[in-house]
Design a protein around this motif. Structure first.
Motif, mmCIF file in Angstrom:
data_model
loop_
_atom_site.group_PDB
_atom_site.id
_atom_site.type_symbol
_atom_site.label_atom_id
_atom_site.label_comp_id
_atom_site.label_asym_id
_atom_site.label_seq_id
_atom_site.Cartn_x
_atom_site.Cartn_y
_atom_site.Cartn_z
ATOM 1 N N LEU A 82 30.179 -13.219 28.095
ATOM 2 C CA LEU A 82 30.142 -13.695 29.467
ATOM 3 C C LEU A 82 29.082 -12.934 30.259
ATOM 4 N N ALA A 83 28.231 -13.664 30.971
ATOM 5 C CA ALA A 83 27.253 -13.028 31.864
ATOM 6 C C ALA A 83 27.909 -12.812 33.233
ATOM 7 N N PHE A 84 28.591 -13.850 33.727
ATOM 8 C CA PHE A 84 29.366 -13.773 34.964
ATOM 9 C C PHE A 84 30.201 -15.031 35.086
ATOM 10 N N LEU A 94 24.033 -22.417 42.371
ATOM 11 C CA LEU A 94 23.199 -21.616 41.477
ATOM 12 C C LEU A 94 21.828 -22.265 41.356
ATOM 13 N N GLU A 95 20.804 -21.438 41.231
ATOM 14 C CA GLU A 95 19.450 -21.945 41.049
ATOM 15 C C GLU A 95 19.278 -22.429 39.615
ATOM 16 N N LEU A 96 18.641 -23.561 39.466
ATOM 17 C CA LEU A 96 18.339 -24.106 38.146
ATOM 18 C C LEU A 96 17.162 -23.316 37.578
ATOM 19 N N ALA A 97 17.358 -22.665 36.421
ATOM 20 C CA ALA A 97 16.322 -21.806 35.839
ATOM 21 C C ALA A 97 15.555 -22.492 34.720
ATOM 22 N N ASP A 98 16.102 -23.562 34.161
ATOM 23 C CA ASP A 98 15.448 -24.278 33.068
ATOM 24 C C ASP A 98 16.057 -25.673 32.962
ATOM 25 N N LYS A 99 15.444 -26.518 32.139
ATOM 26 C CA LYS A 99 15.954 -27.870 31.918
ATOM 27 C C LYS A 99 17.212 -27.813 31.061
ATOM 28 N N VAL A 147 21.001 -21.038 34.465
ATOM 29 C CA VAL A 147 21.121 -20.916 35.916
ATOM 30 C C VAL A 147 20.946 -19.455 36.332
ATOM 31 N N ARG A 148 20.674 -19.278 37.624
ATOM 32 C CA ARG A 148 20.509 -17.936 38.171
ATOM 33 C C ARG A 148 21.275 -17.842 39.477
ATOM 34 N N HIS A 149 22.060 -16.788 39.621
ATOM 35 C CA HIS A 149 22.787 -16.527 40.866
ATOM 36 C C HIS A 149 21.836 -15.844 41.841
ATOM 37 N N ARG A 150 22.096 -15.954 43.133
ATOM 38 C CA ARG A 150 21.189 -15.347 44.114
ATOM 39 C C ARG A 150 21.130 -13.826 44.026
ATOM 40 N N ASP A 151 22.128 -13.199 43.364
ATOM 41 C CA ASP A 151 22.083 -11.743 43.190
ATOM 42 C C ASP A 151 21.229 -11.330 41.988
ATOM 43 N N GLY A 152 20.681 -12.331 41.266
ATOM 44 C CA GLY A 152 19.787 -12.055 40.148
ATOM 45 C C GLY A 152 20.401 -12.263 38.773
ATOM 46 N N ALA A 153 21.741 -12.318 38.683
ATOM 47 C CA ALA A 153 22.386 -12.548 37.392
ATOM 48 C C ALA A 153 22.047 -13.949 36.898
ATOM 49 N N SER A 154 21.824 -14.071 35.584
ATOM 50 C CA SER A 154 21.515 -15.389 35.032
ATOM 51 C C SER A 154 22.262 -15.593 33.725
ATOM 52 N N GLY A 155 22.322 -16.851 33.317
ATOM 53 C CA GLY A 155 22.999 -17.197 32.084
ATOM 54 C C GLY A 155 23.060 -18.704 31.932
ATOM 55 N N PHE A 156 23.908 -19.148 31.027
ATOM 56 C CA PHE A 156 24.006 -20.568 30.684
ATOM 57 C C PHE A 156 25.393 -21.097 31.022
#
Length: 150
Positions: free
Chosen positions: A109-111, A119-124, A132-141
């Protein structure tokens, strides 16, 4: 002569087929700022409610400076085009979503993200997952069936 008519008909039908294919694709954007949603494409329309900055919306119809959008709860409403950003976001629709380090249910688990977290879309999206990326910088799938805005 008959072949020429068939070829001409096929060529004339091509733009219509392409337009239909493009029309079927969803165009999602996020809000650049908080936005008032209206019942009509005008400031004289009835203001219904305010939607938060970064919230994803689906663009349905564009008329001049106004865009009819579907907001995450499903309502079709109008907002000013200038309030849309190119930046893409998704919103969590599950009660709680597990954001994994890799696109695999067995991955650590990332978060976790609660319902309605944006959440910000980080990739397709790929294979049922999206990065995805959270505004605090944490990212994951996250599984695509746990978000709206794709």
């Amino acid at each position: 002569m008959k072949m020429r008519r068939l070829a001409a008909a096929a060529l004339l039908g091509l733009p219509l087929a392409l337009a239909a294919a493009v029309a079927g694709a969803s165009d999602f954007r996020s809000l650049a700022e908080p936005a008032i949603l209206y019942d009509a494409p005008s400031k004289q329309g009835k203001p219904l409610f305010v939607i938060q900055r970064y919230t994803p919306v689906e663009m349905v119809v564009s008329i001049d400076r106004w865009v009819k959008v579907r907001e995450p709860a499903g309502s079709l409403l109008w907002l000013e085009r200038r309030q849309l950003a190119e930046k893409r976001t998704v919103i969590i629709t599950a009660a709680r979503a597990d954001i994994r380090q890799k696109p695999d249910t067995g991955s650590p688990l990332a978060f976790e993200a609660a319902k309605d977290v944006v959440l910000e879309l980080a990739d397709k999206p790929a294979d049922g997952w999206v990065k995805v990326r959270h505004r605090d910088g944490a990212s994951g799938f996250v599984r695509i069936n746990q978000v709206w805005g794709l």
